[in-house]
Scaffold this active site. Structure first.
Site, PDB file in Angstrom:
ATOM      1  N   ARG A  88       0.821  -1.215   0.000  1.00  0.00           N
ATOM      2  CA  ARG A  88       0.000   0.000   0.000  1.00  0.00           C
ATOM      3  C   ARG A  88       0.851   1.260   0.000  1.00  0.00           C
ATOM      4  O   ARG A  88       0.303   2.367  -0.060  1.00  0.00           O
ATOM      5  CB  ARG A  88      -0.877  -0.014   1.231  1.00  0.00           C
ATOM      6  N   ARG A 127     -21.694  -1.279   2.343  1.00  0.00           N
ATOM      7  CA  ARG A 127     -21.087  -2.609   2.491  1.00  0.00           C
ATOM      8  C   ARG A 127     -21.399  -3.203   3.868  1.00  0.00           C
ATOM      9  O   ARG A 127     -21.391  -2.498   4.869  1.00  0.00           O
ATOM     10  CB  ARG A 127     -19.570  -2.501   2.319  1.00  0.00           C
ATOM     11  N   ARG A 160     -18.533  -2.432   9.030  1.00  0.00           N
ATOM     12  CA  ARG A 160     -17.202  -2.181   9.589  1.00  0.00           C
ATOM     13  C   ARG A 160     -17.116  -0.724  10.030  1.00  0.00           C
ATOM     14  O   ARG A 160     -17.614   0.161   9.329  1.00  0.00           O
ATOM     15  CB  ARG A 160     -16.132  -2.458   8.520  1.00  0.00           C
TER      16      ARG A 160
END
Ligand code: AMP
Length: 213
Positions: A88, A127, A160
């Site tokens: 990343r 999500r 989340r």
């Protein structure tokens, strides 16, 4: 095949990885999943990573690099792997290049999934993730058969903490500043393939497959 899957959070890397691993026999290695598992079981690594993850910041490079060195020792990865969420940052990519040469391995391709920011915010905030197996759903595009329940194992679906809007916006700017330079890094190595990630799941998968075939 040894692959890296790059792309902003919410681009569909986790979902599309399932198809790639099924069709090409690769093993998915998701650093986000490994960290979440460590948080769930309360390991030292999980405790170190927690505050960064809640804020949508990156966990420091040295922690991630140590973790990936351990993971890459797993014998099952000899069949080929798909790295999702790693590297990343440029220092992570450089450390990984060094590790690859130590292990005598090479990368075959770096898939880059492109999705505009506006769509990513909508996708991430809708999500939901299974608390027990980690499978992800989208309230609009890929809802579970029964509301709030995982199709696979009946686990509870939750949002989340890092999928709430404020954190999502931070994660996207972290991607822009720290991870996007990796596209150029792998383009210079002739490995990056950019794929349009907008459209139905099977349309995007067909584009990925065309590149891999
Ligand atoms: P993901 O599931 O890939 O979106 O990752 C969730 C969170 O885990 C990220 O927002 C970071 O806090 C952390 N994380 C996962 N992979 C890395 C990585 N390669 N480097 C730093 N932090 C990471």
């Amino acid at each position: 095949m040894n692959l890296i899957f790059l792309g902003p959070p919410g681009a569909g890397k986790g979902t599309q990885s399932e198809g790639i691993c099924r069709d090409y026999g690769t093993i998915q290695l998701s650093t986000g999943d490994i960290l979440r598992e460590n948080r769930k079981t309360g390991t030292e690594l999980g405790q170190k990573a927690e505050s960064y993850m809640i804020d949508g910041e990156l966990v420091p490079d040295e922690i991630i690099i140590d973790m990936i060195k351990q993971e890459m020792r797993k014998p099952e990865l000899a069949a080929g792997y798909l790295l999702d969420g790693f590297p990343r940052t440029v220092p992570q990519a450089k450390a990984f290049d060094a590790l690859l040469s130590q292990l005598g391995q090479k990368l075959d391709c770096v898939l880059v999934l492109n999705v505009p920011n506006q769509e990513l915010v909508a996708r991430l905030t809708s999500r939901r993730t299974c608390r027990s197996c980690g499978k992800t759903y989208h309230l609009m595009f890929k809802p579970p058969l029964a509301e709030g329940i995982c199709d696979l194992d009946g686990g509870e679906l939750y949002q989340r903490k890092d999928d709430v809007e404020e954190t999502v916006i931070n994660r996207l700017s972290v991607y822009e500043n720290q991870t996007k330079p990796l596209i150029d890094y792998y383009q210079k190595q002739g490995l990056a393939k950019v794929i349009d990630g907008v459209g139905k799941l099977d349309e995007v998968y067909a584009r990925l497959k065309a590149v891999l075939d």
